[in-house]
Scaffold this active site. Sequence first.
Site, PDB file in Angstrom:
ATOM      1  CE  LYS A 156      -3.491   4.830  -1.549  1.00 31.35           C
ATOM      2  NZ  LYS A 156      -4.569   5.190  -2.513  1.00 31.35           N
ATOM      3  CE1 TYR A 166      -4.117   2.213   0.872  1.00 34.66           C
ATOM      4  CE2 TYR A 166      -2.512   3.097   2.475  1.00 34.66           C
ATOM      5  CZ  TYR A 166      -3.762   3.074   1.673  1.00 34.66           C
ATOM      6  OH  TYR A 166      -4.768   4.224   1.776  1.00 34.66           O
TER       7      TYR A 166
HETATM    8  P1  NAP Z   1     -13.302   2.524   1.150  1.00 41.10           P
HETATM    9  O1  NAP Z   1     -14.211   2.936   2.139  1.00 41.10           O
HETATM   10  O2  NAP Z   1     -12.582   0.934   1.267  1.00 41.10           O
HETATM   11  O3  NAP Z   1     -13.625   2.592  -0.391  1.00 41.10           O
HETATM   12  C1  NAP Z   1     -12.966   2.427  -1.482  1.00 41.10           C
HETATM   13  C2  NAP Z   1     -13.804   2.767  -2.678  1.00 41.10           C
HETATM   14  O4  NAP Z   1     -12.963   2.594  -3.826  1.00 41.10           O
HETATM   15  C3  NAP Z   1     -15.012   2.006  -2.933  1.00 41.10           C
HETATM   16  O5  NAP Z   1     -16.025   2.891  -3.429  1.00 41.10           O
HETATM   17  C4  NAP Z   1     -14.700   1.008  -4.028  1.00 41.10           C
HETATM   18  O6  NAP Z   1     -15.773   0.648  -4.760  1.00 41.10           O
HETATM   19  C5  NAP Z   1     -13.676   1.767  -4.695  1.00 41.10           C
HETATM   20  N1  NAP Z   1     -12.820   0.850  -5.451  1.00 41.10           N
HETATM   21  C6  NAP Z   1     -11.903  -0.082  -5.096  1.00 41.10           C
HETATM   22  N2  NAP Z   1     -11.216  -0.584  -5.893  1.00 41.10           N
HETATM   23  C7  NAP Z   1     -11.732  -0.142  -7.133  1.00 41.10           C
HETATM   24  C8  NAP Z   1     -11.519  -0.291  -8.791  1.00 41.10           C
HETATM   25  N3  NAP Z   1     -10.485  -1.324  -8.934  1.00 41.10           N
HETATM   26  N4  NAP Z   1     -12.195   0.151  -9.412  1.00 41.10           N
HETATM   27  C9  NAP Z   1     -13.108   1.163  -9.105  1.00 41.10           C
HETATM   28  N5  NAP Z   1     -13.099   1.520  -7.803  1.00 41.10           N
HETATM   29  C10 NAP Z   1     -12.543   0.691  -6.720  1.00 41.10           C
HETATM   30  O7  NAP Z   1     -11.815   3.368   1.343  1.00 41.10           O
HETATM   31  P2  NAP Z   1     -11.767   4.872   1.730  1.00 41.10           P
HETATM   32  O8  NAP Z   1     -11.084   4.797   3.225  1.00 41.10           O
HETATM   33  O9  NAP Z   1     -12.866   5.620   1.319  1.00 41.10           O
HETATM   34  O10 NAP Z   1     -10.464   5.332   0.833  1.00 41.10           O
HETATM   35  C11 NAP Z   1     -10.450   6.162  -0.375  1.00 41.10           C
HETATM   36  C12 NAP Z   1      -9.226   6.490  -0.953  1.00 41.10           C
HETATM   37  O11 NAP Z   1      -8.357   7.163   0.220  1.00 41.10           O
HETATM   38  C13 NAP Z   1      -8.126   5.169  -1.250  1.00 41.10           C
HETATM   39  O12 NAP Z   1      -7.595   5.464  -2.330  1.00 41.10           O
HETATM   40  C14 NAP Z   1      -7.497   5.193  -0.041  1.00 41.10           C
HETATM   41  O13 NAP Z   1      -6.145   4.244  -0.140  1.00 41.10           O
HETATM   42  C15 NAP Z   1      -7.320   6.571   0.337  1.00 41.10           C
HETATM   43  N6  NAP Z   1      -6.962   6.698   2.054  1.00 41.10           N
HETATM   44  C16 NAP Z   1      -7.781   6.665   2.810  1.00 41.10           C
HETATM   45  C17 NAP Z   1      -7.292   6.691   4.152  1.00 41.10           C
HETATM   46  C18 NAP Z   1      -8.199   6.353   5.208  1.00 41.10           C
HETATM   47  O14 NAP Z   1      -7.834   6.575   6.542  1.00 41.10           O
HETATM   48  N7  NAP Z   1      -9.541   5.827   5.147  1.00 41.10           N
HETATM   49  C19 NAP Z   1      -6.095   7.172   4.403  1.00 41.10           C
HETATM   50  C20 NAP Z   1      -5.396   7.594   3.519  1.00 41.10           C
HETATM   51  C21 NAP Z   1      -5.826   7.386   2.076  1.00 41.10           C
HETATM   52  P3  NAP Z   1     -16.598  -0.749  -4.570  1.00 41.10           P
HETATM   53  O15 NAP Z   1     -17.114  -0.934  -3.267  1.00 41.10           O
HETATM   54  O16 NAP Z   1     -17.803  -0.425  -5.366  1.00 41.10           O
HETATM   55  O17 NAP Z   1     -15.868  -1.836  -4.916  1.00 41.10           O
END
Ligand code: NAP
Length: 248
Positions: A160, A156
């Site tokens: 990133k 991961y």
């Molecule tokens: P999440 O709740 O797990 O949601 C992930 C989203 O990405 C879902 O809508 C999922 O769609 C979609 N997705 C995953 N793989 C995909 C693909 N191959 N094609 C199209 N859509 C896809 O994650 P989140 O926490 O909101 O994170 C969103 C972004 O922020 C990510 O890039 C993550 O790495 C980044 N981030 C998150 C955090 C945190 O603390 N949460 C921190 C730093 C960065 P489906 O459910 O429809 O499959």
Amino acid sequence: MKLLEGKIALITGASRGIGRGIAFKFAEHGANVAFTYLSSVEKGQELEKELAAFGIKAKGYRSDAADFKAAEELVNAVIADFGTIDVLVNNAGITRDTLLMRMSEQQWDEVINANLKSVFNLTKAVQKPMLKQRKGSIINMSSVVGVKGNAGQSNYAASKAGIIGFTKSVALELGSRNIRSNAIAPGFIETEMTGALDQKVVEGWRDSIPLKRGGTPDDVANATVFLASDMSAYITGQVMNVCGGMLT
Ligand code: NAP
């Protein structure tokens, strides 16, 4: 004040979490929103209706961001439906956490493809329409983990960190055409992705953050609105940490 009035945005992975938060904020600020989902089909279809209630045009597409050809087809479909794309938010992402010792090739590849290759796929596909209109804002969702690393997340963190190098390179390549490229590095944002973690670990994190709380999807969405809007017209090639002071 509506900051995105009339802009057309494409957001990947908006069925849940941060992406969903961004879709709502964009709609609230007057943007027309095209968004994607992959496995959460019902949630994606529901979101289309919820966004349309803001009086903007909204459409969801089931599309795998990790698939090069699918990304190209998606962008063509969005252009056919909306006319162009002013803002791309590469938000889709997954985790497959484990120590390097236990990490399989599949766990490495899945994360690199969903998180990093997806950013290449979508950015390459929107390049043409953005070059044609001589403007555009590309916003890539990185992570503080991409800046500082994290034990148990080498796949991961690599994805990133790769996003940051890509973001800066695209800013250098496309700046002369008025296309901006920035990354957001969220810290600990409480979504389904983090909901799967041990609650004791979560408490420890909250406590170690200077602002003493986890972030919300809205915290990240507000920064995304800023980078998508003309308020950030002179900002490109940057990484904005949205982390409550976690990374200082
Ligand atoms: P999440 O709740 O797990 O949601 C992930 C989203 O990405 C879902 O809508 C999922 O769609 C979609 N997705 C995953 N793989 C995909 C693909 N191959 N094609 C199209 N859509 C896809 O994650 P989140 O926490 O909101 O994170 C969103 C972004 O922020 C990510 O890039 C993550 O790495 C980044 N981030 C998150 C955090 C945190 O603390 N949460 C921190 C730093 C960065 P489906 O459910 O429809 O499959």
